[in-house]
Enzyme design. Structure first.
Site, PDB file in Angstrom:
ATOM      1  N   GLU A  59     -97.180   9.474 -25.227  1.00 57.16           N
ATOM      2  CA  GLU A  59     -98.582   9.545 -24.793  1.00 57.16           C
ATOM      3  C   GLU A  59     -99.316  10.696 -25.469  1.00 57.16           C
ATOM      4  O   GLU A  59    -100.453  10.536 -25.921  1.00 57.16           O
ATOM      5  CB  GLU A  59     -98.675   9.733 -23.274  1.00 57.16           C
ATOM      6  CG  GLU A  59     -98.028   8.626 -22.463  1.00 57.16           C
ATOM      7  CD  GLU A  59     -96.595   8.936 -22.058  1.00 57.16           C
ATOM      8  OE1 GLU A  59     -95.797   9.367 -22.921  1.00 57.16           O
ATOM      9  OE2 GLU A  59     -96.269   8.750 -20.880  1.00 57.16           O
ATOM     10  N   CYS A  87     -95.282  11.053 -17.319  1.00 56.52           N
ATOM     11  CA  CYS A  87     -94.772  12.207 -16.579  1.00 56.52           C
ATOM     12  C   CYS A  87     -95.956  13.086 -16.169  1.00 56.52           C
ATOM     13  O   CYS A  87     -97.104  12.811 -16.520  1.00 56.52           O
ATOM     14  CB  CYS A  87     -93.786  12.997 -17.433  1.00 56.52           C
ATOM     15  SG  CYS A  87     -94.564  13.883 -18.809  1.00 56.52           S
ATOM     16  N   CYS A  90     -97.939  14.409 -19.246  1.00 58.62           N
ATOM     17  CA  CYS A  90     -98.758  13.378 -19.878  1.00 58.62           C
ATOM     18  C   CYS A  90     -99.910  12.955 -18.978  1.00 58.62           C
ATOM     19  O   CYS A  90    -101.024  12.721 -19.456  1.00 58.62           O
ATOM     20  CB  CYS A  90     -97.887  12.191 -20.258  1.00 58.62           C
ATOM     21  SG  CYS A  90     -96.700  12.585 -21.574  1.00 58.62           S
TER      22      CYS A  90
END
Length: 157
Positions: A59, A87, A90
């Protein structure tokens, strides 16, 4: 949402192609693409091991490409497709980049920053709340991750 001419599965398949490239390089198989009215403006896969960089998630790398393509850090009018739930790091970058739509495949119940372990993308104290769609091609996304980690955890013979 930007007017994408094809269904979500088409774009998630593009992200899965990126995830397969990660797998070939022995990286955690996560892939991401960022779509804009002008087409795909960012695409990448996890490269943490290759680049020796803990921030080199799919990402983050795709966001960097997309910002360069648009000449702006604000990625309004874009859609991020990613094979695994972002996560916390990100998810924070998604909020900062003002990405309005996040579409992902497999949830990450232990470390997910979008809807599972942490709900960063809809946190009331943040100024941006992207729309989230999960479960697109979930089985394929999850299987790629499970096979990778099963291989990692199986002792060499």
């Amino acid at each position: 949402m930007i007017d994408l001419p094809l269904p979500h599965e088409f774009y998630m398949d593009q992200a899965l192609q990126q995830a397969r490239l990660a797998n070939e390089q022995d990286e955690v198989p996560v892939g991401a693409v960022i779509m804009h009215a002008d087409g795909m403006i960012g695409r990448s896969f996890n490269q943490v091991e290759t680049l020796k960089d803990p921030t080199a998630h799919a990402e983050i790398l795709a966001i960097t490409q997309a910002a360069a393509a648009l000449g702006d850090w604000r990625l309004t009018d874009t859609v991020l497709y990613v094979t695994k739930e972002p996560c916390a790091m990100c998810a924070g970058a998604i909020v900062l980049a003002r990405i309005p739509y996040v579409i992902f495949g497999a949830v990450d119940p232990k470390r997910g920053g979008a809807v599972s372990a942490f709900n960063i993308l809809d946190h009331p104290n943040l100024n941006h709340h992207p729309e989230v769609i999960s479960g697109i091609m979930e089985a394929e996304c999850r299987e790629l991750l499970q096979v990778f980690f099963r291989r990692k955890r199986t002792p060499c013979e």
